[in-house]
Design a protein around this motif. Structure first.
Motif, short mmCIF file in Angstrom:
data_model
loop_
_atom_site.label_atom_id
_atom_site.label_comp_id
_atom_site.label_asym_id
_atom_site.label_seq_id
_atom_site.Cartn_x
_atom_site.Cartn_y
_atom_site.Cartn_z
N THR A 1 0.82 -1.22 0.00
CA THR A 1 0.00 0.00 0.00
C THR A 1 0.85 1.27 0.00
N LEU A 2 2.17 1.12 0.14
CA LEU A 2 3.07 2.29 0.12
C LEU A 2 3.85 2.27 -1.19
N HIS A 3 3.86 3.42 -1.90
CA HIS A 3 4.45 3.44 -3.25
C HIS A 3 5.47 4.57 -3.38
N PRO A 4 6.75 4.30 -3.09
CA PRO A 4 7.77 5.35 -3.19
C PRO A 4 8.13 5.66 -4.65
N ILE A 5 8.18 6.96 -4.99
CA ILE A 5 8.67 7.35 -6.32
C ILE A 5 9.59 8.56 -6.19
N GLN A 6 10.63 8.55 -7.02
CA GLN A 6 11.53 9.70 -7.04
C GLN A 6 10.89 10.74 -7.96
N TYR A 7 10.51 11.88 -7.39
CA TYR A 7 9.83 12.89 -8.20
C TYR A 7 9.94 14.25 -7.51
N ASP A 8 10.11 15.29 -8.29
CA ASP A 8 10.15 16.66 -7.77
C ASP A 8 9.08 17.46 -8.50
N MET A 9 7.93 17.60 -7.88
CA MET A 9 6.83 18.28 -8.59
C MET A 9 7.07 19.78 -8.71
N MET A 10 8.08 20.30 -7.99
CA MET A 10 8.38 21.72 -8.11
C MET A 10 9.09 22.01 -9.44
N THR A 11 9.75 21.00 -10.00
CA THR A 11 10.45 21.22 -11.28
C THR A 11 9.94 20.30 -12.39
N GLN A 12 9.24 19.21 -12.04
CA GLN A 12 8.87 18.23 -13.06
C GLN A 12 7.38 18.28 -13.44
N GLY A 13 6.66 19.25 -12.93
CA GLY A 13 5.24 19.34 -13.29
C GLY A 13 4.38 18.49 -12.37
N LEU A 14 3.07 18.64 -12.53
CA LEU A 14 2.13 17.97 -11.63
C LEU A 14 1.86 16.53 -12.06
N PRO A 15 1.82 15.59 -11.12
CA PRO A 15 1.40 14.23 -11.48
C PRO A 15 -0.09 14.22 -11.85
N SER A 16 -0.54 13.15 -12.48
CA SER A 16 -1.95 13.12 -12.92
C SER A 16 -2.89 12.61 -11.82
N THR A 17 -2.34 11.96 -10.80
CA THR A 17 -3.17 11.41 -9.72
C THR A 17 -3.75 12.54 -8.87
N ARG A 18 -4.92 12.31 -8.27
CA ARG A 18 -5.49 13.26 -7.31
C ARG A 18 -5.62 12.54 -5.96
N TYR A 19 -5.55 13.33 -4.88
CA TYR A 19 -5.44 12.74 -3.53
C TYR A 19 -6.49 13.32 -2.59
N ASN A 20 -6.83 12.54 -1.54
CA ASN A 20 -7.69 13.05 -0.46
C ASN A 20 -6.86 13.71 0.63
N LEU A 21 -5.56 13.40 0.65
CA LEU A 21 -4.67 13.94 1.68
C LEU A 21 -3.26 14.07 1.13
N ILE A 22 -2.65 15.23 1.37
CA ILE A 22 -1.22 15.41 1.09
C ILE A 22 -0.59 15.84 2.40
N PHE A 23 0.51 15.20 2.78
CA PHE A 23 1.19 15.62 4.00
C PHE A 23 2.68 15.78 3.74
N ILE A 24 3.27 16.69 4.51
CA ILE A 24 4.67 17.05 4.29
C ILE A 24 5.31 17.35 5.64
#
Ligand SMILES: C[S@@+](CC[C@H](N)C(=O)[O-])C[C@H]1O[C@@H](n2cnc3c(N)ncnc32)[C@H](O)[C@@H]1O
Length: 204
Positions: A85-108
């Protein structure tokens, strides 16, 4: 190799990193209705400590981090523990654009102070949230710059009112602000110095 690539192997050996995760997960669960959360994303997830602490409460979490070594460390733990259920991906949305998935929760957690364009991050997160979704920010309260021992070009913590304004400007309603943890560090004179962490919750 980036600063965080170098730190990945020893990240979980830091006592505060590994012990605060469960406490923060429990606190988060008191402020967010997790029964409504089907898909979540942790941004700047590092080795995934907070996501691991939330894994039994959320059906699917993407762990996004720009560091290849942090991502590898998170993937290794996921594989070793047989978690699907945990899916790690190397990604920088600040420079690589927005992913296509939508979420109910984002935490940082402890990552916003490393992101130069704070408003940009909040705006992108708001765009990635489903209606009624939550953005949870956990980070340092404004500090005097002594938190980072190495050369550091990020934010020296955050002022509540200024960050709240950024969430409001991005179409989010702030539903909670509170101190959720305190990091203790020994300062140069040998005394203990305290750095409180806040949790701010915004709702779309
Ligand atoms: C201080 S660490 C926190 C890691 C984890 N959240 C924790 O508290 O254990 C900051 C993390 O943010 C990641 N990071 C920094 N800038 C980023 C960016 N622009 N996009 C994605 N991840 C980033 C780093 O690679 C690092 O893993």
């Amino acid at each position: 190799m980036s600063e965080f690539d170098q730190k990945a192997a020893d990240w979980d050996k830091n006592h505060d990193h590994s012990t605060r995760a469960q406490k923060l997960a429990d606190y988060l669960a008191t402020q967010v209705d997790l029964t409504k959360v089907k898909t979540a994303m942790e941004y700047g997830s590092g080795t995934g400590l907070l996501s691991f602490a939330l894994k039994d409460k959320i059906p699917s979490i993407e762990l996004m981090d720009s560091s290849i070594e942090m991502t590898k460390a998170a993937k290794r733990k996921v594989e070793e523990q047989g978690i699907n259920t945990l899916h790690p991906i190397q990604y920088d949305m600040m420079t690589q654009g927005l992913p296509s998935t939508r979420y109910n929760l984002i935490f940082i957690l402890q990552t916003l102070h490393h992101i130069e364009d704070t408003l940009g991050f909040v705006q992108k997160s708001a765009e990635l949230l489903n209606p009624n979704g939550y953005l949870v920010i956990i980070d340092l309260v404004k500090e005097d710059g002594s938190f980072h021992e190495d050369e550091f070009h990020g934010h020296k913590g955050f002022v509540q009112a200024e960050l709240e304004q950024k969430l409001k400007n991005s179409g989010l309603t702030v539903t909670h602000y509170g101190i959720c943890h305190t990091i203790e560090k020994e300062s140069e004179d040998g005394a203990n110095k305290e750095y409180p962490l806040f949790m701010m919750v915004g709702r779309k």
